[in-house]
Design an enzyme around this catalytic site. Structure first.
Site: not given
Length: 448
Positions: A259, A296, A349, A355
């Site tokens: 990881d 939100a 976006n 992201y």
């Protein structure tokens, strides 16, 4: 994954509807296949700047047929115009005079490259004229059609010999889904021009690290870097171990399962590369995740902690790994670091604040390190747009169609398009390409 709409447009009924209703008409894109020539046609060279005299020799080195004579019968696969000689806005008419007579004689999937001088390195009227090239090339990229592309390459004075690998990439089918881009060569310090003995295997003898390598874009990156001669070391999470090992065995590569957000991950990666390979030449930070939700609704204690997990995988881990490799001297002189950003990090976006923040931060990492790196090491990023993968196949139909059509090519890209761009960065002859962010998005119509 196939593009069903594009397949429909090539049918008899589809051709009629596209013509009569003005629907998007995506042209088939030519993509490079191993063993193909870089350019399957003739490139017309023009302009009277400081690169004009050397351009034919650079193209000859790449095995690209070229001419400076535009006779009435010849059709062209590429156009290269040296605009470094344009010193004020009155001289911009040279763009029209060169391009207008030959644009209708371009082959499908043609390539257009304009070479200029970085405006920030000029003054007065010359700076005005050189900045105008960006509007010209981006607009032409949206006009040209038939799978063709248009790029602007700003070349700093003294870096003329460092343009070869970039010309090879931009004039070839390797850049199928890259258009409307502005690339700078030599903008971050002087680069040592590196020669390549075999342009089909520029990474021979090199070691390349690729995170998130087991599938999708990561798999494509691993395959293309292997094709170009590199020994690939793939990294992925333990859950993907079987896929990763299968791929690396096929590519005669090496693998490491961990990881990347683990506390000791940077040290483990550095140790593995140093002890098993004596260092690394190419570092590709491809691993990434999405956890979409409007801000939100993104509570701090939501399941999986959407904010923290996305930032940790997409940018914090790449930054820590990069700094560890640099501090331990694991990245060899002349090495290349590549981050995978996203159009979302440039244009934003809906539902992707986490992201988009992470991918904009990848661009920030490039900005942060471009002027700090030594020993000829470079850092750049790719920013993919809508790339057709198993992940995007799960996107709702309407959203997927909008994502694929709102670009100059009216279609989504493929993982190999991202991989080819990374391979160009990784090419040792791309030593002057540093601090760039190139969008692999078919030239999006909105936002970026």
């Amino acid at each position: 994954m196939s593009d069903k709409y594009q397949a429909f447009t090539t049918s008899p009924l589809g051709r009629i509807l596209v013509k009569n209703l003005g629907l998007p008409d995506p042209a088939p894109l030519e993509r490079y296949r191993e063993g193909d020539p870089l350019v399957s046609g003739t490139v017309l060279v023009g302009g009277t700047g400081r690169l004009a005299e050397s351009l034919p020799g650079l193209l000859d080195e790449l095995g690209v047929s070229n001419t400076s004579v535009a006779d009435d019968d010849t059709r062209f696969k590429g156009l290269v115009f040296d605009a470094t000689g344009l010193k004020d806005t009155t001289t911009l008419v040279a763009l029209r005079d060169f391009f207008t007579p030959v644009l209708r004689r371009l082959e499908p999937s043609a390539r257009v490259v304009v070479l200029g001088t970085p405006p920030e390195l000029t003054r007065g009227s010359e700076r005005v004229a050189q900045r105008a090239l960006e509007g010209f090339t981006r607009s032409l990229g949206k006009e040209i059609g038939r799978g063709s592309t248009v790029q602007l390459v700003y070349v700093a004075e003294g870096q003329e010999a460092a343009v070869t690998s970039t010309l090879g990439f931009l004039l070839s089918p390797k850049s199928a889904y890259v258009s409307g881009q502005v690339i700078r060569i030599g903008a971050h310090g002087d680069a040592t021009t590196t020669s390549v003995e075999d342009w089909t295997k520029p990474l021979a003898g090199k070691v390349a690290l690729v995170t998130g390598a087991s599938r999708g874009i990561g798999e494509a990156i691993a395959r293309v870097l292997h094709r170009d001669g590199a020994t690939v070391v793939g990294v992925d999470v333990p859950q993907a171990a079987s896929e990763l090992q299968r791929l690396m065995k096929e590519l005669d590569g090496d693998w490491l399962t961990l990881d990347i957000t683990g506390k000791d991950a940077p040290q483990r990666i550095a140790h593995h590369l140093q002890t098993k390979h004596g260092g690394v030449d190419v570092v590709v930070h491809n691993a990434g995740i999405t956890r979409d939700r409007k801000l939100a609704n993104m509570a701090p204690n939501d399941k999986g902690d959407r904010w923290t997990s996305v930032l940790a995988v997409n940018v914090t881990a790449p930054e820590l790994i990069t700094r560890e490799l640099l501090e331990q001297g694991v990245i060899n002189a002349g090495g290349s670091i590549v981050g995978v950003a996203s159009i979302a990090g440039i244009a934003g976006n809906v539902g992707q604040t986490n992201y988009a923040a992470s991918k904009a931060a990848v661009i920030g990492l490039v900005d942060s390190l471009a002027d700090e790196l030594t020993d000829g090491i470079t850092i750049n990023a790719v920013a993919p747009g809508f790339i057709i993968t198993q992940m995007t196949a799960a996107v709702p139909f309407a959203t997927r169609e909008v994502g694929q059509r709102l670009n100059a090519m009216a279609q989504g890209g493929l993982p190999v398009d991202v991989a080819e761009t990374i391979a160009w960065y990784a090419n040792p002859a791309s030593s002057g390409v540093n601090g760039n962010v190139v969008r692999v998005c078919g030239q999006m119509m909105l936002g970026a």
